[in-house]
Scaffold this motif. Structure first.
Motif, mmCIF file in Angstrom:
data_model
loop_
_atom_site.group_PDB
_atom_site.id
_atom_site.type_symbol
_atom_site.label_atom_id
_atom_site.label_comp_id
_atom_site.label_asym_id
_atom_site.label_seq_id
_atom_site.Cartn_x
_atom_site.Cartn_y
_atom_site.Cartn_z
ATOM 1 N N UNK A 61 11.613 -4.033 7.680
ATOM 2 C CA UNK A 61 11.884 -2.846 8.492
ATOM 3 C C UNK A 61 10.565 -2.285 9.001
ATOM 4 N N UNK A 62 10.342 -2.277 10.316
ATOM 5 C CA UNK A 62 9.053 -1.783 10.825
ATOM 6 C C UNK A 62 8.817 -0.310 10.544
ATOM 7 N N UNK A 63 9.886 0.475 10.452
ATOM 8 C CA UNK A 63 9.715 1.894 10.147
ATOM 9 C C UNK A 63 9.240 2.078 8.707
ATOM 10 N N UNK A 64 9.780 1.268 7.802
ATOM 11 C CA UNK A 64 9.322 1.328 6.415
ATOM 12 C C UNK A 64 7.843 0.938 6.331
ATOM 13 N N UNK A 69 2.427 1.893 4.979
ATOM 14 C CA UNK A 69 1.091 1.362 5.218
ATOM 15 C C UNK A 69 0.210 2.283 6.064
ATOM 16 N N UNK A 70 0.814 3.160 6.861
ATOM 17 C CA UNK A 70 0.026 4.029 7.725
ATOM 18 C C UNK A 70 0.086 5.493 7.299
ATOM 19 N N UNK A 71 1.285 6.014 7.110
ATOM 20 C CA UNK A 71 1.414 7.463 6.903
ATOM 21 C C UNK A 71 1.248 7.887 5.452
ATOM 22 N N UNK A 74 -2.493 8.195 4.793
ATOM 23 C CA UNK A 74 -2.990 9.337 5.564
ATOM 24 C C UNK A 74 -2.604 10.653 4.900
ATOM 25 N N UNK A 75 -1.381 10.725 4.419
ATOM 26 C CA UNK A 75 -0.912 11.962 3.777
ATOM 27 C C UNK A 75 -1.602 12.190 2.440
ATOM 28 N N UNK A 76 -1.729 11.133 1.643
ATOM 29 C CA UNK A 76 -2.406 11.279 0.352
ATOM 30 C C UNK A 76 -3.854 11.710 0.546
ATOM 31 N N UNK A 77 -4.529 11.093 1.502
ATOM 32 C CA UNK A 77 -5.917 11.462 1.756
ATOM 33 C C UNK A 77 -6.001 12.899 2.266
ATOM 34 N N UNK A 201 -6.014 6.109 9.831
ATOM 35 C CA UNK A 201 -6.595 4.774 9.773
ATOM 36 C C UNK A 201 -7.083 4.348 8.412
ATOM 37 N N UNK A 202 -6.649 5.012 7.353
ATOM 38 C CA UNK A 202 -7.066 4.630 6.006
ATOM 39 C C UNK A 202 -5.985 3.781 5.342
ATOM 40 N N UNK A 203 -6.365 3.018 4.341
ATOM 41 C CA UNK A 203 -5.413 2.195 3.595
ATOM 42 C C UNK A 203 -5.352 2.672 2.152
ATOM 43 N N UNK A 204 -4.328 2.202 1.448
ATOM 44 C CA UNK A 204 -4.201 2.575 0.036
ATOM 45 C C UNK A 204 -5.383 2.083 -0.777
ATOM 46 N N UNK A 205 -5.950 0.933 -0.410
ATOM 47 C CA UNK A 205 -7.105 0.408 -1.140
ATOM 48 C C UNK A 205 -8.299 1.363 -1.057
#
Length: 346
Positions: A61-64, A69-71, A74-77, A201-205
């Protein structure tokens, strides 16, 4: 029923109950802002799809994929950096007894920015995780240098002297940063985006190094809260009340270094959050640093997430980086807040 202060049904003083309820309400608003951050953007995603992506992720699912992977990073950061900047500002204001102090005014951000620019432009480092140590060292070095210069003279480290030293050194290191950037076009390409301030533009890593450092800084800052209340009365009276002034100052320097250095490394320099949020929360909490720090930890991320959401939808094409939005929103709000004596007083 008679005597003593007015108490609530839970046995707590009324003002304590009011502050707890206010903190709970602020926490609910933060949760709603986080959900909005996951749902709102260039493409709106309904909250049920957001919850489904978090609870039962479907990689087809592209929305998932967009949510996780994107939001989510971003939200955690945004939550982490917002809390770090707000608490850092409150600590510096209490530490210097100057309601206009923040990491930018005291040169802390300039030191971290210069160190990151040096790492990128001179040493060729490009990933945020690789230049985190430089950001922390730059923040620590400028904090110590500002405090050392501000301590010269018989009067010691007065708020005015610390502010003047911070502004002067901050301007100098901003000039050094600009000189490095202008000498290298590759560095200019990297720094012109990073220097505005953004949590996108950040990742979980990339969060694996930022979250522990910010959490450690927040914990150290909270430990200092009671002693900062005593320091507000002056060093002599604070010592008479049993506060360990030297230890408290050392812990505040450590906390400010972790919070400011990591925030700048992860998101770039973001203005106004550190100076505005403590003013805003003191309007509700009064000068007690225990409540100021607790509220700042919740209100700061809420403001940063809402500013980031506004930046995503403000333009028909593309988005405004959050550092620009906080500057646009922060200036008039700060002017209104500092006109209120009960908000600006320490």
């Amino acid at each position: 029923m008679g005597g003593g202060g007015r108490r609530s049904l839970g046995g707590l003083p009324q003002h304590t109950r009011s502050r707890l309820l206010g903190l709970l309400a602020a926490g609910v608003v933060l949760v709603l802002a986080a959900i909005a951050s996951l749902a709102i953007g260039a493409r709106a995603i309904d909250p049920m799809t957001v919850l489904a992506a978090l609870g039962s992720y479907d990689d087809a699912n592209p929305l998932h994929m967009m949510v996780l992977e994107l939001r989510v990073p971003r939200t955690i950061l945004g939550i982490a950096v917002g809390a770090a900047l707000a608490v850092c500002g409150a600590l510096i204001q209490a530490f210097t007894r100057n309601p206009l102090a923040d990491p930018g005014i005291l040169g802390v951000n300039a030191g971290a920015s210069f160190a990151v620019t040096f790492a990128v432009g001179v040493l060729g480092l490009t990933t945020p995780g690789s230049y985190v140590p430089f950001a922390l060292f730059g923040a620590l070095a400028l904090t110590l240098l500002v405090y050392g210069l501000g301590s010269f003279g018989a009067s010691g480290a007065t708020p005015m002297k610390l502010t003047l030293a911070g502004v002067a050194l901050g301007a100098a290191f901003t000039g050094f940063t600009t000189a490095i950037v202008l000498q290298n076009h590759g560095t200019l390409d990297v720094m012109r985006f990073w220097g505005v301030g953004s949590i996108g533009g950040r990742t979980l890593d990339q969060l694996t190094w930022a979250i522990p450092l910010i959490s450690a800084g927040l914990l150290v800052g909270l430990v200092c809260a009671r002693s900062l209340n005593a320091l507000a009365l002056g060093d002599d009276l604070a010592q008479a009340l049993g506060a360990r002034v030297g230890v408290t100052r050392m812990l505040v320097v450590i906390a400010v270094t972790l919070l400011a250095g990591t925030s700048v490394a992860a998101a770039g320099p973001i203005a106004f959050v550190g100076i505005m949020i403590p003013h805003m929360v003191r309007w509700f909490t009064g000068p007690d640093q225990r409540w100021v720090l607790a509220y700042s930890m919740v209100v700061g991320p809420t403001f940063l997430l809402l500013a980031d959401i506004l930046g995503r939808v403000a333009l028909p094409n593309g988005e405004l980086r959050v550092g620009i939005v906080t500057g646009i929103l922060g200036a008039p709000v700060l002017v209104a807040l500092v006109r209120r004596k009960q908000a600006s007083g320490l």
